[in-house]
Design a protein around this motif. Structure first.
Motif, PDB file in Angstrom:
ATOM      1  N   GLY A   5     -46.050 -71.170  39.694  1.00  0.00           N
ATOM      2  CA  GLY A   5     -45.548 -69.812  40.443  1.00  0.00           C
ATOM      3  C   GLY A   5     -44.489 -69.945  41.238  1.00  0.00           C
ATOM      4  N   GLY A   6     -44.144 -71.129  41.779  1.00  0.00           N
ATOM      5  CA  GLY A   6     -42.951 -71.089  42.674  1.00  0.00           C
ATOM      6  C   GLY A   6     -41.613 -70.952  41.559  1.00  0.00           C
ATOM      7  N   SER A   7     -41.521 -71.464  40.376  1.00  0.00           N
ATOM      8  CA  SER A   7     -40.357 -71.321  39.601  1.00  0.00           C
ATOM      9  C   SER A   7     -40.276 -69.787  38.988  1.00  0.00           C
ATOM     10  N   SER A   8     -41.122 -69.080  39.107  1.00  0.00           N
ATOM     11  CA  SER A   8     -41.325 -67.887  38.413  1.00  0.00           C
ATOM     12  C   SER A   8     -40.751 -66.916  39.641  1.00  0.00           C
ATOM     13  N   SER A   9     -41.218 -67.093  40.778  1.00  0.00           N
ATOM     14  CA  SER A   9     -40.695 -66.364  41.902  1.00  0.00           C
ATOM     15  C   SER A   9     -39.466 -66.493  42.238  1.00  0.00           C
ATOM     16  N   GLY A  10     -38.815 -67.637  41.992  1.00  0.00           N
ATOM     17  CA  GLY A  10     -37.544 -68.210  42.200  1.00  0.00           C
ATOM     18  C   GLY A  10     -36.570 -67.415  41.386  1.00  0.00           C
ATOM     19  N   SER A  11     -37.081 -67.258  39.918  1.00  0.00           N
ATOM     20  CA  SER A  11     -36.160 -66.671  39.187  1.00  0.00           C
ATOM     21  C   SER A  11     -36.287 -65.360  39.394  1.00  0.00           C
ATOM     22  N   ILE A  79     -48.854 -61.940  35.993  1.00  0.00           N
ATOM     23  CA  ILE A  79     -50.216 -61.981  36.275  1.00  0.00           C
ATOM     24  C   ILE A  79     -51.098 -62.776  35.604  1.00  0.00           C
ATOM     25  N   GLU A  80     -51.063 -62.733  34.155  1.00  0.00           N
ATOM     26  CA  GLU A  80     -51.954 -63.288  33.080  1.00  0.00           C
ATOM     27  C   GLU A  80     -51.666 -64.786  33.253  1.00  0.00           C
ATOM     28  N   ASN A  81     -50.358 -65.303  33.246  1.00  0.00           N
ATOM     29  CA  ASN A  81     -50.143 -66.533  33.639  1.00  0.00           C
ATOM     30  C   ASN A  81     -50.540 -67.484  34.725  1.00  0.00           C
ATOM     31  N   GLN A 125     -54.106 -72.206  22.967  1.00  0.00           N
ATOM     32  CA  GLN A 125     -53.668 -71.287  21.705  1.00  0.00           C
ATOM     33  C   GLN A 125     -53.973 -69.738  22.405  1.00  0.00           C
ATOM     34  N   LYS A 126     -54.811 -69.583  23.401  1.00  0.00           N
ATOM     35  CA  LYS A 126     -54.998 -68.105  23.751  1.00  0.00           C
ATOM     36  C   LYS A 126     -53.593 -67.876  24.731  1.00  0.00           C
ATOM     37  N   LEU A 127     -53.003 -68.946  25.421  1.00  0.00           N
ATOM     38  CA  LEU A 127     -51.853 -68.655  26.233  1.00  0.00           C
ATOM     39  C   LEU A 127     -50.610 -68.298  25.249  1.00  0.00           C
ATOM     40  N   LYS A 128     -50.259 -69.196  24.034  1.00  0.00           N
ATOM     41  CA  LYS A 128     -49.452 -68.879  23.020  1.00  0.00           C
ATOM     42  C   LYS A 128     -49.786 -67.315  22.513  1.00  0.00           C
ATOM     43  N   THR A 129     -50.860 -67.106  22.064  1.00  0.00           N
ATOM     44  CA  THR A 129     -50.917 -65.741  21.571  1.00  0.00           C
ATOM     45  C   THR A 129     -50.747 -64.710  22.785  1.00  0.00           C
ATOM     46  N   THR A 130     -51.113 -64.744  23.933  1.00  0.00           N
ATOM     47  CA  THR A 130     -50.819 -63.941  24.907  1.00  0.00           C
ATOM     48  C   THR A 130     -49.319 -63.473  25.023  1.00  0.00           C
ATOM     49  N   TYR A 131     -48.427 -64.693  24.963  1.00  0.00           N
ATOM     50  CA  TYR A 131     -47.096 -64.761  25.178  1.00  0.00           C
ATOM     51  C   TYR A 131     -46.418 -63.989  23.889  1.00  0.00           C
ATOM     52  N   LYS A 132     -47.058 -64.117  22.796  1.00  0.00           N
ATOM     53  CA  LYS A 132     -46.468 -63.671  21.509  1.00  0.00           C
ATOM     54  C   LYS A 132     -46.834 -62.052  21.669  1.00  0.00           C
ATOM     55  N   ALA A 133     -48.057 -61.631  21.905  1.00  0.00           N
ATOM     56  CA  ALA A 133     -48.333 -60.265  21.827  1.00  0.00           C
ATOM     57  C   ALA A 133     -47.523 -59.465  22.936  1.00  0.00           C
ATOM     58  N   SER A 134     -47.388 -60.096  24.115  1.00  0.00           N
ATOM     59  CA  SER A 134     -46.467 -59.316  25.049  1.00  0.00           C
ATOM     60  C   SER A 134     -45.207 -59.201  24.594  1.00  0.00           C
ATOM     61  N   THR A 135     -44.555 -60.164  24.082  1.00  0.00           N
ATOM     62  CA  THR A 135     -42.985 -60.007  23.622  1.00  0.00           C
ATOM     63  C   THR A 135     -43.121 -59.079  22.527  1.00  0.00           C
TER      64      THR A 135
END
Length: 465
Positions: A5-11, A79-81, A125-135
Protein backbone atom coordinates in the motif's frame (compact mmCIF):
# COMPACT_ATOMS: atom_id res chain seq x y z
CA UNK A 1 3.13 -9.99 -6.86
CA UNK A 2 0.86 -7.83 -4.73
CA UNK A 3 1.86 -4.20 -4.40
CA UNK A 4 2.39 -2.76 -0.95
CA UNK A 5 0.00 0.00 0.00
CA UNK A 6 2.79 2.43 0.83
CA UNK A 7 4.63 2.08 -2.45
CA UNK A 8 1.39 2.36 -4.43
CA UNK A 9 0.34 5.53 -2.67
CA UNK A 10 3.84 6.91 -3.15
CA UNK A 11 3.77 6.33 -6.86
CA UNK A 12 0.25 7.73 -7.05
CA UNK A 13 1.43 10.81 -5.18
CA UNK A 14 4.31 11.20 -7.59
CA UNK A 15 1.88 10.95 -10.49
CA UNK A 16 -0.27 13.69 -8.97
CA UNK A 17 2.61 16.17 -8.87
CA UNK A 18 4.27 16.55 -12.27
CA UNK A 19 7.40 18.60 -12.73
CA UNK A 20 6.87 22.30 -12.06
CA UNK A 21 8.94 23.53 -15.02
CA UNK A 22 6.88 23.07 -18.18
CA UNK A 23 6.64 24.98 -21.41
CA UNK A 24 3.64 27.24 -21.71
CA UNK A 25 2.19 25.27 -24.64
CA UNK A 26 2.70 21.81 -23.09
CA UNK A 27 -0.27 19.64 -22.29
CA UNK A 28 -0.79 18.77 -18.64
CA UNK A 29 -3.69 16.82 -17.21
CA UNK A 30 -5.21 17.38 -13.81
CA UNK A 31 -5.96 14.26 -11.82
CA UNK A 32 -9.59 14.06 -10.76
CA UNK A 33 -11.21 11.58 -8.45
CA UNK A 34 -13.32 9.21 -10.54
CA UNK A 35 -15.96 9.08 -7.79
CA UNK A 36 -16.54 12.83 -7.85
CA UNK A 37 -18.93 14.36 -10.32
CA UNK A 38 -17.80 17.31 -12.37
CA UNK A 39 -19.60 20.61 -11.80
CA UNK A 40 -22.26 21.00 -14.44
CA UNK A 41 -20.84 24.24 -15.82
CA UNK A 42 -17.33 22.95 -16.45
CA UNK A 43 -16.46 21.68 -19.89
CA UNK A 44 -14.04 18.86 -20.54
CA UNK A 45 -11.56 21.21 -22.16
CA UNK A 46 -11.39 23.20 -18.87
CA UNK A 47 -9.93 20.13 -17.18
CA UNK A 48 -6.77 20.55 -19.27
CA UNK A 49 -4.24 23.19 -18.46
CA UNK A 50 -2.43 25.15 -21.12
CA UNK A 51 -5.30 26.82 -22.91
CA UNK A 52 -2.94 27.90 -25.69
CA UNK A 53 -2.40 24.28 -26.72
CA UNK A 54 -2.50 23.65 -30.45
CA UNK A 55 -4.40 20.40 -29.99
CA UNK A 56 -8.01 20.47 -31.22
CA UNK A 57 -10.61 20.52 -28.47
CA UNK A 58 -12.07 17.20 -29.61
CA UNK A 59 -8.69 15.52 -29.36
CA UNK A 60 -8.06 17.03 -25.94
CA UNK A 61 -11.43 15.76 -24.72
CA UNK A 62 -10.64 12.33 -26.12
CA UNK A 63 -7.31 12.32 -24.25
CA UNK A 64 -9.09 13.28 -21.04
CA UNK A 65 -11.57 10.43 -21.46
CA UNK A 66 -8.75 7.97 -22.10
CA UNK A 67 -6.78 8.99 -19.03
CA UNK A 68 -9.96 8.96 -16.96
CA UNK A 69 -10.58 5.36 -18.01
CA UNK A 70 -6.99 4.44 -17.17
CA UNK A 71 -7.31 6.06 -13.75
CA UNK A 72 -10.53 4.18 -12.97
CA UNK A 73 -9.03 0.87 -14.06
CA UNK A 74 -5.95 1.36 -11.90
CA UNK A 75 -8.08 2.40 -8.95
CA UNK A 76 -9.99 -0.86 -9.30
CA UNK A 77 -6.70 -2.71 -9.55
CA UNK A 78 -5.43 -0.99 -6.41
CA UNK A 79 -8.55 -1.92 -4.45
CA UNK A 80 -8.42 -5.53 -5.63
CA UNK A 81 -4.74 -5.62 -4.80
CA UNK A 82 -5.39 -4.53 -1.22
CA UNK A 83 -8.13 -7.14 -0.82
CA UNK A 84 -5.88 -9.88 -2.19
CA UNK A 85 -3.10 -8.73 0.12
CA UNK A 86 -5.42 -9.06 3.10
CA UNK A 87 -6.39 -12.56 1.98
CA UNK A 88 -2.74 -13.54 1.68
CA UNK A 89 -1.97 -12.16 5.16
CA UNK A 90 -4.96 -14.05 6.57
CA UNK A 91 -3.84 -17.24 4.87
CA UNK A 92 -0.30 -16.81 6.21
CA UNK A 93 -1.66 -16.35 9.75
CA UNK A 94 -3.75 -19.53 9.40
CA UNK A 95 -0.75 -21.40 8.05
CA UNK A 96 1.39 -20.22 10.99
CA UNK A 97 -1.30 -21.19 13.49
CA UNK A 98 -1.74 -24.63 11.92
CA UNK A 99 2.02 -25.19 12.06
CA UNK A 100 2.15 -24.41 15.80
CA UNK A 101 -0.78 -26.70 16.58
CA UNK A 102 0.70 -29.72 14.90
CA UNK A 103 4.18 -29.54 16.45
CA UNK A 104 3.20 -32.38 18.74
CA UNK A 105 3.30 -34.90 15.92
CA UNK A 106 -0.19 -34.68 14.47
CA UNK A 107 -0.32 -37.18 11.56
CA UNK A 108 -2.32 -34.67 9.50
CA UNK A 109 0.63 -32.22 9.42
CA UNK A 110 1.59 -33.06 5.84
CA UNK A 111 -1.96 -32.79 4.61
CA UNK A 112 -2.42 -29.38 6.21
CA UNK A 113 0.75 -28.03 4.66
CA UNK A 114 -0.21 -29.40 1.28
CA UNK A 115 -3.66 -27.81 1.55
CA UNK A 116 -2.19 -24.47 2.56
CA UNK A 117 0.32 -24.61 -0.27
CA UNK A 118 -2.46 -25.40 -2.75
CA UNK A 119 -4.53 -22.45 -1.46
CA UNK A 120 -1.56 -20.11 -1.82
CA UNK A 121 -1.01 -21.31 -5.39
CA UNK A 122 -4.67 -20.72 -6.25
CA UNK A 123 -4.52 -17.22 -4.79
CA UNK A 124 -1.37 -16.41 -6.72
CA UNK A 125 -3.01 -17.61 -9.96
CA UNK A 126 -6.09 -15.52 -9.17
CA UNK A 127 -3.87 -12.47 -8.73
CA UNK A 128 -2.16 -13.03 -12.09
CA UNK A 129 -5.51 -13.55 -13.82
CA UNK A 130 -6.89 -10.36 -12.30
CA UNK A 131 -3.92 -8.31 -13.47
CA UNK A 132 -4.12 -9.79 -16.96
CA UNK A 133 -7.86 -9.21 -17.29
CA UNK A 134 -7.62 -5.63 -16.04
CA UNK A 135 -4.76 -4.84 -18.39
CA UNK A 136 -6.77 -6.26 -21.28
CA UNK A 137 -9.64 -3.96 -20.35
CA UNK A 138 -7.33 -0.95 -20.50
CA UNK A 139 -5.98 -1.95 -23.91
CA UNK A 140 -9.52 -2.60 -25.17
CA UNK A 141 -10.60 0.84 -23.99
CA UNK A 142 -7.89 2.39 -26.15
CA UNK A 143 -9.02 0.37 -29.18
CA UNK A 144 -12.67 1.26 -28.64
CA UNK A 145 -12.06 4.99 -28.40
CA UNK A 146 -9.64 5.28 -31.31
CA UNK A 147 -11.70 6.49 -34.25
CA UNK A 148 -8.94 7.30 -36.73
CA UNK A 149 -8.65 3.82 -38.27
CA UNK A 150 -10.27 3.27 -41.61
CA UNK A 151 -12.78 0.52 -42.26
CA UNK A 152 -11.95 -1.82 -45.14
CA UNK A 153 -14.22 -4.19 -46.96
CA UNK A 154 -13.81 -6.68 -49.77
CA UNK A 155 -14.84 -5.22 -53.14
CA UNK A 156 -13.67 -7.72 -55.74
CA UNK A 157 -12.04 -11.13 -55.99
CA UNK A 158 -9.86 -12.26 -58.89
CA UNK A 159 -10.18 -16.03 -59.10
CA UNK A 160 -8.28 -18.02 -61.69
CA UNK A 161 -4.80 -19.00 -60.52
CA UNK A 162 -4.30 -22.61 -59.49
CA UNK A 163 -1.53 -21.95 -56.98
CA UNK A 164 -0.23 -19.22 -54.71
CA UNK A 165 0.13 -15.63 -55.94
CA UNK A 166 3.56 -14.13 -55.30
CA UNK A 167 3.19 -10.62 -56.69
CA UNK A 168 0.80 -8.17 -58.31
CA UNK A 169 1.10 -4.90 -60.16
CA UNK A 170 -1.08 -2.29 -61.88
CA UNK A 171 -0.31 -0.71 -65.26
CA UNK A 172 0.75 2.93 -65.33
CA UNK A 173 -0.86 3.62 -68.73
CA UNK A 174 -4.19 2.98 -70.40
CA UNK A 175 -5.78 0.51 -70.40
CA UNK A 176 -5.41 0.13 -66.64
CA UNK A 177 -5.25 -3.57 -65.76
CA UNK A 178 -4.09 -5.68 -62.85
CA UNK A 179 -1.29 -8.21 -63.29
CA UNK A 180 -0.64 -11.19 -61.01
CA UNK A 181 2.32 -13.58 -60.81
CA UNK A 182 1.73 -17.10 -59.54
CA UNK A 183 3.45 -20.32 -58.56
CA UNK A 184 1.29 -22.05 -61.21
CA UNK A 185 3.90 -20.92 -63.82
CA UNK A 186 1.65 -18.20 -65.25
CA UNK A 187 0.95 -14.48 -65.10
CA UNK A 188 -2.59 -13.20 -65.59
CA UNK A 189 -3.97 -9.79 -66.56
CA UNK A 190 -7.33 -8.75 -65.11
CA UNK A 191 -9.99 -6.10 -65.52
CA UNK A 192 -9.95 -4.27 -62.20
CA UNK A 193 -13.58 -3.19 -62.47
CA UNK A 194 -15.18 -6.50 -63.48
CA UNK A 195 -12.68 -9.04 -62.10
CA UNK A 196 -12.56 -10.77 -65.50
CA UNK A 197 -9.33 -12.40 -66.66
CA UNK A 198 -8.18 -10.76 -69.92
CA UNK A 199 -4.94 -12.52 -70.84
CA UNK A 200 -2.58 -15.24 -69.65
CA UNK A 201 1.19 -15.34 -70.09
CA UNK A 202 2.49 -18.94 -70.11
CA UNK A 203 6.05 -18.54 -71.37
CA UNK A 204 7.86 -19.53 -68.17
CA UNK A 205 8.85 -23.06 -67.19
CA UNK A 206 8.82 -22.29 -63.46
CA UNK A 207 7.05 -20.28 -60.81
CA UNK A 208 6.43 -16.64 -61.80
CA UNK A 209 7.74 -14.68 -58.84
CA UNK A 210 7.14 -11.06 -59.84
CA UNK A 211 5.45 -8.90 -62.47
CA UNK A 212 6.05 -5.23 -63.36
CA UNK A 213 4.65 -3.11 -66.21
CA UNK A 214 6.57 -0.77 -68.53
CA UNK A 215 6.07 2.90 -67.60
CA UNK A 216 4.80 3.97 -71.04
CA UNK A 217 4.27 0.92 -73.31
CA UNK A 218 2.13 -2.19 -73.16
CA UNK A 219 4.94 -4.47 -72.02
CA UNK A 220 5.34 -6.59 -68.92
CA UNK A 221 8.45 -7.87 -67.12
CA UNK A 222 8.24 -11.17 -65.22
CA UNK A 223 10.83 -13.00 -63.11
CA UNK A 224 10.74 -16.76 -62.70
CA UNK A 225 12.12 -19.78 -60.93
CA UNK A 226 13.34 -21.06 -64.31
CA UNK A 227 16.34 -18.70 -63.81
CA UNK A 228 15.14 -16.22 -66.42
CA UNK A 229 13.26 -12.94 -66.70
CA UNK A 230 10.92 -12.34 -69.65
CA UNK A 231 9.78 -9.17 -71.37
CA UNK A 232 6.54 -9.64 -73.30
CA UNK A 233 3.96 -7.49 -75.03
CA UNK A 234 0.23 -7.62 -74.45
CA UNK A 235 -2.91 -6.24 -76.05
CA UNK A 236 -6.15 -6.31 -74.10
CA UNK A 237 -9.59 -4.81 -74.45
CA UNK A 238 -11.44 -3.92 -71.29
CA UNK A 239 -15.00 -5.28 -70.99
CA UNK A 240 -17.89 -2.90 -70.53
CA UNK A 241 -18.70 -2.27 -66.86
CA UNK A 242 -21.55 -4.43 -65.62
CA UNK A 243 -24.41 -2.97 -63.55
CA UNK A 244 -24.31 -3.83 -59.85
CA UNK A 245 -26.31 -6.93 -58.92
CA UNK A 246 -29.78 -6.57 -57.44
CA UNK A 247 -29.22 -7.44 -53.80
CA UNK A 248 -32.97 -7.64 -53.19
CA UNK A 249 -33.42 -10.49 -55.66
CA UNK A 250 -33.31 -14.02 -54.22
CA UNK A 251 -30.06 -15.89 -54.83
CA UNK A 252 -30.01 -19.66 -55.27
CA UNK A 253 -26.25 -19.94 -54.93
CA UNK A 254 -25.28 -19.30 -51.31
CA UNK A 255 -21.72 -20.43 -51.76
CA UNK A 256 -19.25 -17.67 -50.92
CA UNK A 257 -16.53 -17.20 -53.49
CA UNK A 258 -13.92 -17.23 -50.74
CA UNK A 259 -14.99 -20.77 -49.79
CA UNK A 260 -14.47 -22.28 -53.23
CA UNK A 261 -12.05 -25.07 -53.63
CA UNK A 262 -8.61 -24.08 -54.86
CA UNK A 263 -8.41 -24.34 -58.61
CA UNK A 264 -12.15 -23.81 -59.17
CA UNK A 265 -12.64 -20.98 -61.65
CA UNK A 266 -15.53 -19.14 -63.20
CA UNK A 267 -16.88 -19.84 -66.64
CA UNK A 268 -14.81 -17.00 -68.11
CA UNK A 269 -11.67 -18.18 -66.34
CA UNK A 270 -8.13 -18.24 -67.72
CA UNK A 271 -8.75 -21.36 -69.82
CA UNK A 272 -10.95 -19.30 -72.16
CA UNK A 273 -8.81 -16.16 -72.51
CA UNK A 274 -6.02 -15.36 -75.00
CA UNK A 275 -2.65 -16.83 -74.07
CA UNK A 276 0.81 -15.45 -74.86
CA UNK A 277 3.52 -18.12 -74.87
CA UNK A 278 6.52 -16.40 -76.52
CA UNK A 279 8.54 -13.61 -74.90
CA UNK A 280 9.78 -10.56 -76.76
CA UNK A 281 13.10 -10.85 -74.88
CA UNK A 282 14.53 -13.47 -72.53
CA UNK A 283 17.14 -12.46 -69.94
CA UNK A 284 19.21 -15.49 -68.95
CA UNK A 285 22.42 -14.60 -67.13
CA UNK A 286 21.50 -15.84 -63.64
CA UNK A 287 22.54 -19.16 -62.11
CA UNK A 288 19.63 -19.38 -59.69
CA UNK A 289 15.98 -18.50 -59.16
CA UNK A 290 15.15 -14.97 -60.34
CA UNK A 291 13.09 -13.70 -57.43
CA UNK A 292 12.23 -10.17 -58.67
CA UNK A 293 12.68 -7.74 -61.56
CA UNK A 294 11.84 -4.09 -62.21
CA UNK A 295 12.09 -1.35 -64.87
CA UNK A 296 14.46 1.55 -64.38
CA UNK A 297 13.02 5.02 -64.95
CA UNK A 298 12.42 5.52 -68.66
CA UNK A 299 11.95 1.81 -69.35
CA UNK A 300 15.16 1.33 -71.35
CA UNK A 301 16.84 -0.87 -68.74
CA UNK A 302 15.69 -3.49 -66.25
CA UNK A 303 17.21 -4.94 -63.09
CA UNK A 304 16.78 -8.51 -61.84
CA UNK A 305 17.52 -10.08 -58.44
CA UNK A 306 18.39 -13.73 -57.96
CA UNK A 307 19.13 -16.42 -55.43
CA UNK A 308 22.64 -16.58 -56.94
CA UNK A 309 23.41 -13.55 -54.68
CA UNK A 310 23.64 -11.12 -57.60
CA UNK A 311 21.50 -8.50 -59.31
CA UNK A 312 21.85 -7.88 -63.05
CA UNK A 313 21.23 -4.75 -65.11
CA UNK A 314 20.13 -5.30 -68.73
CA UNK A 315 19.48 -3.21 -71.83
CA UNK A 316 15.88 -3.82 -72.93
CA UNK A 317 16.43 -3.30 -76.68
CA UNK A 318 19.37 -5.72 -77.01
CA UNK A 319 18.87 -7.94 -73.91
CA UNK A 320 22.56 -7.28 -73.21
CA UNK A 321 23.92 -7.63 -69.67
CA UNK A 322 25.29 -4.21 -68.63
CA UNK A 323 26.28 -4.69 -64.97
CA UNK A 324 26.39 -7.53 -62.47
CA UNK A 325 25.79 -6.15 -58.98
CA UNK A 326 27.58 -8.32 -56.43
CA UNK A 327 28.29 -7.91 -52.73
CA UNK A 328 25.43 -9.60 -50.90
CA UNK A 329 26.54 -12.59 -48.83
CA UNK A 330 23.32 -14.58 -49.23
CA UNK A 331 20.35 -14.94 -51.58
CA UNK A 332 18.59 -11.81 -52.75
CA UNK A 333 14.93 -11.51 -51.80
CA UNK A 334 13.77 -8.45 -53.76
CA UNK A 335 14.77 -5.48 -55.91
CA UNK A 336 13.04 -2.18 -56.59
CA UNK A 337 13.75 0.92 -58.70
CA UNK A 338 13.12 4.57 -57.90
CA UNK A 339 10.15 6.04 -59.83
CA UNK A 340 12.00 9.18 -60.99
CA UNK A 341 15.75 8.55 -60.53
CA UNK A 342 18.24 5.89 -61.63
CA UNK A 343 18.43 4.27 -58.20
CA UNK A 344 18.04 0.58 -57.33
CA UNK A 345 17.58 -1.02 -53.91
CA UNK A 346 18.21 -4.74 -53.34
CA UNK A 347 17.43 -6.76 -50.21
CA UNK A 348 18.90 -10.04 -49.05
CA UNK A 349 18.85 -12.81 -46.51
CA UNK A 350 22.17 -11.45 -45.20
CA UNK A 351 20.09 -8.95 -43.10
CA UNK A 352 21.12 -5.97 -45.28
CA UNK A 353 19.75 -3.94 -48.14
CA UNK A 354 21.90 -2.05 -50.64
CA UNK A 355 21.32 1.18 -52.52
CA UNK A 356 22.83 1.28 -56.01
CA UNK A 357 23.27 4.64 -57.78
CA UNK A 358 23.31 4.70 -61.61
CA UNK A 359 22.69 8.42 -62.07
CA UNK A 360 26.24 8.86 -63.36
CA UNK A 361 26.52 6.70 -66.52
CA UNK A 362 30.28 6.27 -66.14
CA UNK A 363 30.29 4.84 -62.60
CA UNK A 364 27.88 3.35 -60.14
CA UNK A 365 28.13 3.51 -56.37
CA UNK A 366 26.67 1.32 -53.65
CA UNK A 367 25.74 1.91 -50.01
CA UNK A 368 25.11 -0.94 -47.56
CA UNK A 369 22.53 -0.57 -44.76
CA UNK A 370 22.39 -2.88 -41.76
CA UNK A 371 19.17 -1.82 -40.11
CA UNK A 372 17.67 -5.27 -39.44
CA UNK A 373 18.63 -8.39 -37.49
CA UNK A 374 17.08 -10.98 -39.80
CA UNK A 375 16.32 -11.51 -43.49
CA UNK A 376 15.26 -8.30 -45.25
CA UNK A 377 12.30 -9.58 -47.24
CA UNK A 378 11.86 -6.42 -49.31
CA UNK A 379 12.88 -2.78 -49.60
CA UNK A 380 10.94 -0.34 -51.78
CA UNK A 381 11.10 3.33 -52.78
CA UNK A 382 8.28 5.79 -52.25
CA UNK A 383 7.30 8.64 -54.55
CA UNK A 384 9.21 10.96 -52.21
CA UNK A 385 12.73 10.47 -50.92
CA UNK A 386 12.05 7.49 -48.67
CA UNK A 387 12.90 3.80 -48.57
CA UNK A 388 10.70 1.34 -46.67
CA UNK A 389 12.29 -1.96 -45.62
CA UNK A 390 10.58 -5.03 -44.11
CA UNK A 391 12.19 -7.97 -42.40
CA UNK A 392 11.68 -11.34 -40.75
CA UNK A 393 12.75 -9.64 -37.52
CA UNK A 394 9.13 -8.39 -37.33
CA UNK A 395 9.95 -4.75 -38.02
CA UNK A 396 9.34 -2.35 -40.88
CA UNK A 397 11.52 0.76 -41.07
CA UNK A 398 11.10 4.00 -43.01
CA UNK A 399 14.32 5.71 -44.12
CA UNK A 400 15.08 9.14 -45.53
CA UNK A 401 17.32 9.00 -48.62
CA UNK A 402 18.98 12.24 -47.54
CA UNK A 403 20.01 10.77 -44.20
CA UNK A 404 20.09 6.97 -44.03
CA UNK A 405 22.01 6.69 -40.76
CA UNK A 406 18.88 5.89 -38.76
CA UNK A 407 15.22 5.23 -39.63
CA UNK A 408 12.70 8.03 -39.26
CA UNK A 409 9.98 5.55 -38.24
CA UNK A 410 9.89 1.94 -37.03
CA UNK A 411 6.80 -0.28 -37.15
CA UNK A 412 6.90 -3.33 -34.87
CA UNK A 413 4.66 -6.26 -35.79
CA UNK A 414 3.69 -9.59 -34.26
CA UNK A 415 4.70 -11.61 -37.32
CA UNK A 416 7.34 -11.72 -40.04
CA UNK A 417 6.70 -9.25 -42.88
CA UNK A 418 6.53 -10.40 -46.49
CA UNK A 419 6.84 -8.31 -49.68
CA UNK A 420 5.59 -4.85 -48.78
CA UNK A 421 3.98 -2.24 -51.02
CA UNK A 422 3.60 1.55 -50.85
CA UNK A 423 0.79 3.42 -52.62
CA UNK A 424 1.91 6.00 -55.14
CA UNK A 425 -0.46 8.84 -54.25
CA UNK A 426 -1.51 8.46 -50.62
CA UNK A 427 1.83 7.19 -49.22
CA UNK A 428 0.22 4.27 -47.42
CA UNK A 429 2.30 1.21 -46.52
CA UNK A 430 0.66 -2.20 -46.92
CA UNK A 431 2.23 -4.96 -44.82
CA UNK A 432 1.37 -8.59 -45.58
CA UNK A 433 2.27 -10.86 -42.64
CA UNK A 434 2.96 -14.55 -42.28
CA UNK A 435 -0.11 -14.82 -40.02
CA UNK A 436 -2.50 -13.97 -42.92
CA UNK A 437 -2.96 -10.37 -41.78
CA UNK A 438 -2.58 -7.33 -44.03
CA UNK A 439 -2.21 -4.05 -42.15
CA UNK A 440 -2.03 -0.47 -43.45
CA UNK A 441 0.23 2.21 -41.97
CA UNK A 442 1.15 5.77 -42.86
CA UNK A 443 4.74 6.90 -43.38
CA UNK A 444 5.12 7.94 -39.74
CA UNK A 445 4.28 4.42 -38.55
CA UNK A 446 0.69 5.06 -37.43
CA UNK A 447 -1.60 2.12 -38.07
CA UNK A 448 -4.55 3.05 -40.28
CA UNK A 449 -6.47 -0.16 -40.87
CA UNK A 450 -6.41 -3.93 -41.10
CA UNK A 451 -7.78 -5.70 -44.13
CA UNK A 452 -10.33 -8.44 -43.47
CA UNK A 453 -8.62 -11.80 -43.17
CA UNK A 454 -9.58 -14.45 -45.71
CA UNK A 455 -11.20 -17.68 -44.55
CA UNK A 456 -8.82 -19.67 -46.70
CA UNK A 457 -5.88 -21.29 -45.02
CA UNK A 458 -2.54 -20.14 -46.37
CA UNK A 459 -0.43 -22.98 -47.61
CA UNK A 460 3.16 -22.24 -46.63
CA UNK A 461 6.34 -23.54 -48.13
CA UNK A 462 5.34 -23.15 -51.79
CA UNK A 463 8.38 -23.29 -54.01
CA UNK A 464 9.50 -20.34 -56.12
CA UNK A 465 11.05 -22.50 -58.86
Amino acid sequence: MPVEGGSSSGSASAARHPKQKRKAHSLSIRRTNSTEERPPGILRGDMLEGQDSKLPLGLRNNLLDLFGQIEREFENLYIENLELRREIDSLNERLTGDGQAIEGGDPSKGALKAKASHSTSQLSQKLKTTYKASTSKIVSSFKATTGSRALCQLLKEYIGHRDGIWDLSVTRTQPVVLGTASADHSALLWSIETGKCLLRYAGHAGSVNSIKFHPTEQMALTASGDQTAHIWRYMVQLPAPQPPPDVSAPCDDDQDSSDREEGEVDGDGPSEVPTVRVATATLKSHQGVVIAADWLVGGRQVVTASWDRAANLYEVETSELVHTLTGHDQELTHCCTHPTQRLVVTSSRDTTFRLWDFRDPSIHSVNVFQGHTDTVTSAVFTVGDNVVSGSDDRTVKVWDLKNMRSPIATIRTDSAVNRISVSANQRIIALPHDNRQVRLFDMSGVRLARLPRSNRMVRRGRKRY
